[in-house]
Design an enzyme around this catalytic site. Structure first.
Site, short mmCIF file in Angstrom:
data_model
loop_
_atom_site.label_atom_id
_atom_site.label_comp_id
_atom_site.label_asym_id
_atom_site.label_seq_id
_atom_site.Cartn_x
_atom_site.Cartn_y
_atom_site.Cartn_z
CG HIS A 29 -0.22 0.18 2.53
ND1 HIS A 29 0.50 -0.84 3.11
CD2 HIS A 29 -0.14 1.25 3.37
CE1 HIS A 29 1.01 -0.41 4.25
NE2 HIS A 29 0.65 0.85 4.43
CG ASP A 62 -5.11 -0.73 1.12
OD1 ASP A 62 -6.28 -0.51 0.77
OD2 ASP A 62 -4.72 -0.67 2.30
CE1 TYR A 108 -0.77 -4.51 11.72
CE2 TYR A 108 -1.94 -3.69 13.65
CZ TYR A 108 -0.90 -4.43 13.09
OH TYR A 108 -0.01 -5.08 13.91
NE ARG A 165 -5.05 -10.60 19.27
CZ ARG A 165 -4.13 -10.42 18.34
NH1 ARG A 165 -4.21 -11.11 17.21
NH2 ARG A 165 -3.13 -9.58 18.51
CD GLU A 169 -1.60 -11.42 14.69
OE1 GLU A 169 -2.07 -11.40 15.85
OE2 GLU A 169 -0.71 -10.65 14.30
#
Length: 367
Positions: free
Chosen positions: A115, A140, A172, A241, A308
């Site tokens: 990006h 991006d 992000y 999360r 993740e």
């Protein structure tokens, strides 16, 4: 006297040979120490480039390319559609033939999400490029149009480099970052290149291993036909999360919605690990087709930083090709120094001496 004359001639002949050899060594040394070749075919303004002399990092441009530095910090690049790709490949010293049969027989696929910092991306591509591999570039969707045009122009010079058919507005720690990889995987499985492994990179990565070293590392007995997704069962400190819902806000950040999520589908055990991996082709095909994988992907849409947990969770399924059910943090294909850990976990890039026998793959200095 005749003997003295012969000795003098021999001395002069040897002296000439020595001068010629020294000149050759000097010229080669200058070549190796010369600045990196031109990235003039790019159309971009890099706001973060440090002050340099006018284009002193760029040699004279090949026909069809133009470089212009507007001031001491900003470099602007102008794209010309008639750019000569052969001269581009030559000026940038791209490797245009496989360097070994070993590498030719084990082609790799790369996913590169970018990006910003166009110069850095070009240097990365040049460093990892090999004609037997294939490269999917995800730009991006928020990137400036001139940036996108420059990357597309570059990709047209190589038959095995292409821009993803669908580009996300990447946030992000958002689901869009995971979706970007999925988009490239869908394109890569259609590629005529019969790649063996796929590796994902960010635009600020740079290799610390050669292509041959990577190929050999991935074919070691421990990793042959096995995925590398370093991670462990989700620790208590990371459960927030996936226990709560999150949303991407204006393409800038991820924010909690204040609502709890339901349990993961198919009673899956959620793992936590790195977002970066080395995956077999069979595993990628499994991810794109398997119902459990698809359900986990859908469930992950409103989680925090799903890349993740997604790859490492699937790689701990017995049904997944190339799984590593007993794996933990082994098989890391990159070395990362987090900037906020400088002075604690590491001493910064200028102080630490990298040991290639310890750090595998790619280095990414992250904020």
């Amino acid at each position: 006297m005749l003997q003295l004359g012969n000795t003098k001639c021999s001395f002069l002949f040897c002296l000439g040979i020595c001068i010629l050899a020294c000149s050759t060594i000097y010229m080669k040394a200058n070549i190796f120490n010369s600045p990196l070749p031109s990235t003039d075919f790019l159309n971009h303004t890099n706001q973060s480039t440090p002050a340099l002399k006018i284009c002193d990092i760029l040699p004279p441009a090949a026909p069809g390319f133009k470089c212009r530095r507007t001031d001491s910090k900003n470099i602007s690049y102008e794209t010309k559609l008639d750019a000569n790709c052969i001269l581009l490949q030559s000026d940038l010293h791209f490797i245009m033939a496989p360097l070994s049969k070993e590498e030719k027989d084990f082609p790799l696929a790369f996913i590169i999400t970018i990006h910003k910092e166009l110069e850095t991306f070009v240097r990365l591509l040049r460093a990892i490029y090999a004609p037997q591999n294939v490269y999917c570039i995800h730009i991006d969707a928020k990137a400036p149009e001139e940036y996108k045009t420059s990357v597309r122009t570059l990709s047209t010079c190589f038959p095995n480099v292409f821009v993803a058919s669908v580009n996300e507005k990447v946030t992000y720690a958002g689901f869009s970052r995971l979706q970007a990889d999925i988009n490239c995987m869908k394109d890569l499985v259609k590629s005529p290149t019969k790649w063996k492994r796929v590796i994902n990179l960010c635009g600020q990565d740079f290799p610390i291993q050669t292509n041959l070293e990577l190929v050999r590392y991935m074919q070691e007995p421990k990793w042959k036909d096995r995925n590398m997704t370093p991670g462990i069962k989700q620790p208590q400190t990371m459960k927030y999360r996936t226990e709560f819902q999150y949303e991407e806000v204006n393409g800038t950040h991820v924010a909690p919605k204040g609502q709890k999520k339901g349990p993961p589908p198919h009673s899956l055990t959620i793992y936590f690990g790195t977002a970066y991996y080395s995956l077999t082709r069979l595993f990628v095909e499994f991810v794109l087709k398997d119902k459990v994988a698809k359900d986990l992907l859908e469930w992950s849409r409103d989680t925090f930083s799903p890349d993740e947990h997604y790859w490492v969770t699937l790689n701990h399924m017995k049904e997944a090709p190339g799984n590593y059910v007993e794996g933990e943090w082994e098989g890391n294909v990159r070395a990362i120094k987090w900037r906020d850990q400088e002075g604690e976990a590491h001493q910064g890039c200028k102080v630490m001496k990298m040991k290639r026998t310890i750090h595998q793959g790619y280095l990414c200095l992250r904020d």
